[in-house]
Write a protein that holds these residues in place. Structure first.
Motif, PDB file in Angstrom:
ATOM      1  N   UNK A  41      15.361   6.746 -10.660  1.00 32.09           N
ATOM      2  CA  UNK A  41      14.162   6.759  -9.813  1.00 32.09           C
ATOM      3  C   UNK A  41      14.512   6.507  -8.350  1.00 32.09           C
ATOM      4  N   UNK A  42      13.728   7.128  -7.472  1.00 27.99           N
ATOM      5  CA  UNK A  42      13.896   6.960  -6.031  1.00 27.99           C
ATOM      6  C   UNK A  42      12.563   6.478  -5.460  1.00 27.99           C
ATOM      7  N   UNK A  43      12.614   5.442  -4.656  1.00 25.20           N
ATOM      8  CA  UNK A  43      11.392   4.855  -4.107  1.00 25.20           C
ATOM      9  C   UNK A  43      10.720   5.792  -3.103  1.00 25.20           C
ATOM     10  N   UNK A  44       9.399   5.967  -3.265  1.00 25.97           N
ATOM     11  CA  UNK A  44       8.606   6.753  -2.322  1.00 25.97           C
ATOM     12  C   UNK A  44       7.826   5.844  -1.369  1.00 25.97           C
ATOM     13  N   UNK A  45       7.093   4.900  -1.946  1.00 20.24           N
ATOM     14  CA  UNK A  45       6.304   3.970  -1.131  1.00 20.24           C
ATOM     15  C   UNK A  45       6.233   2.612  -1.804  1.00 20.24           C
ATOM     16  N   UNK A  46       6.018   1.599  -0.999  1.00 15.89           N
ATOM     17  CA  UNK A  46       5.733   0.244  -1.486  1.00 15.89           C
ATOM     18  C   UNK A  46       4.546  -0.283  -0.687  1.00 15.89           C
ATOM     19  N   UNK A  47       3.492  -0.715  -1.398  1.00 18.78           N
ATOM     20  CA  UNK A  47       2.291  -1.218  -0.718  1.00 18.78           C
ATOM     21  C   UNK A  47       1.990  -2.631  -1.165  1.00 18.78           C
ATOM     22  N   UNK A  48       1.738  -3.487  -0.207  1.00 23.76           N
ATOM     23  CA  UNK A  48       1.335  -4.855  -0.511  1.00 23.76           C
ATOM     24  C   UNK A  48      -0.180  -4.928  -0.613  1.00 23.76           C
ATOM     25  N   UNK A  49      -0.678  -6.109  -0.900  1.00 23.11           N
ATOM     26  CA  UNK A  49      -2.105  -6.308  -1.147  1.00 23.11           C
ATOM     27  C   UNK A  49      -2.974  -5.835   0.011  1.00 23.11           C
ATOM     28  N   UNK A  50      -2.500  -5.999   1.223  1.00 22.24           N
ATOM     29  CA  UNK A  50      -3.327  -5.715   2.406  1.00 22.24           C
ATOM     30  C   UNK A  50      -3.272  -4.254   2.859  1.00 22.24           C
ATOM     31  N   UNK A  51      -2.416  -3.460   2.223  1.00 16.73           N
ATOM     32  CA  UNK A  51      -2.265  -2.068   2.635  1.00 16.73           C
ATOM     33  C   UNK A  51      -3.101  -1.152   1.747  1.00 16.73           C
ATOM     34  N   UNK A  52      -3.897  -0.286   2.377  1.00 16.29           N
ATOM     35  CA  UNK A  52      -4.739   0.645   1.629  1.00 16.29           C
ATOM     36  C   UNK A  52      -4.096   2.007   1.460  1.00 16.29           C
ATOM     37  N   UNK A  53      -3.321   2.404   2.462  1.00 20.24           N
ATOM     38  CA  UNK A  53      -2.726   3.733   2.462  1.00 20.24           C
ATOM     39  C   UNK A  53      -1.322   3.666   3.049  1.00 20.24           C
ATOM     40  N   UNK A  54      -0.441   4.461   2.463  1.00 17.77           N
ATOM     41  CA  UNK A  54       0.916   4.555   2.994  1.00 17.77           C
ATOM     42  C   UNK A  54       1.441   5.960   2.745  1.00 17.77           C
ATOM     43  N   UNK A  55       2.050   6.539   3.759  1.00 15.67           N
ATOM     44  CA  UNK A  55       2.533   7.916   3.635  1.00 15.67           C
ATOM     45  C   UNK A  55       4.041   7.985   3.768  1.00 15.67           C
TER      46      UNK A  55
END
Lengths: 114, 113
Positions: A44-58
């Motif tokens: 697997x290759x990481x695309x995105x990591x979002x924490x609790x406060x993040x709604x969107x990540x590109x």
């Protein structure tokens, strides 16, 4: 029991089209949510990591959203390419002190057809 | 940089045989992990290490042992292989836990007959 469920299990789309993959989780406490891409026969290759406060990540043509209230996430792929054919895995990191365990979904297998 | 490498890529064992899977990373990461991936299931953590000389059990540790004598290497051992250990094994490393990305190796496909 902490779980991560993904839908659909598999998906076929035409090259150039958009698609959205879904992820629901019951992991608590929550630390962060990750999307990974896994090509056949590779790690697997990481695309995105979002924490609790993040709604969107590109990340390029990949856009992930997170709704921590409903415990749902989605991965939107824009203008799909043949190279997007892969499994997409949603992963939720348990929160709390000490080692943070990752809970893996079983993935959505995407096939982009020419 | 090679990232995370694993050897061997593929192995066939007979029940009861032993083997060691080697993982190496060149990113100076403190944390290293061994996972197994089976059809229809998410990746499951076997053992992990939070630094040189340390190891800890994950979700499915039975039948496996690990060692981390050097920071860059993490070894996974099967002392007496069983057919239930037929799987694809992935090694990963990360700078820390929390929101740090885990970098995965290419995997080792193991078949136990």
């Amino acid at each position: 029991k902490n779980q991560v469920e993904q839908s659909p299990q598999s998906l076929i789309i035409l090259e150039g089209k958009n698609c959205t993959l879904q992820c629901n989780y019951t992991v608590s406490p929550f630390s962060n949510l990750r999307w990974y891409k896994q090509d056949t026969g590779r790690g697997p290759v990481s695309l995105t990591i979002m924490t609790f406060s993040e709604n969107t990540k590109s990340n390029g043509r990949y856009t992930a959203t997170l709704d921590a209230d409903t415990k749902q996430s989605s991965l939107h792929i824009t203008a799909s390419q043949l190279s997007d054919s892969a499994s997409y895995i949603c992963v939720v990191s348990e929160g709390g002190t000490g080692f943070q365990k990752l809970v893996f979904g079983t993935g959505t297998r995407l096939l982009v057809s020419p | 940089n090679a990232g995370v490498t694993q050897t061997p890529k593929f192995r066939v064992l007979k029940t009861g045989q032993s083997m060691t899977l080697l993982c190496a990373q060149d990113m100076n990461h403190e944390y290293m992990y061994w996972y197994r991936q089976d059809p229809g299931m998410g990746l499951r953590l076997i053992h992990y290490s939070v630094g040189e000389g340390t190891t800890a059990k994950g979700e499915v540790p039975d039948g496996y042992n690990v060692s981390r004598l050097k920071k860059q290497n993490f070894l996974l051992g099967l002392e007496s292989a069983a057919p239930s250990q037929t799987s694809v094994y992935f090694c990963a490393s990360s700078y820390s836990t929390g929101a740090a990305a885990q970098y995965f190796g290419p995997g080792t496909r193991l078949l136990v007959l």
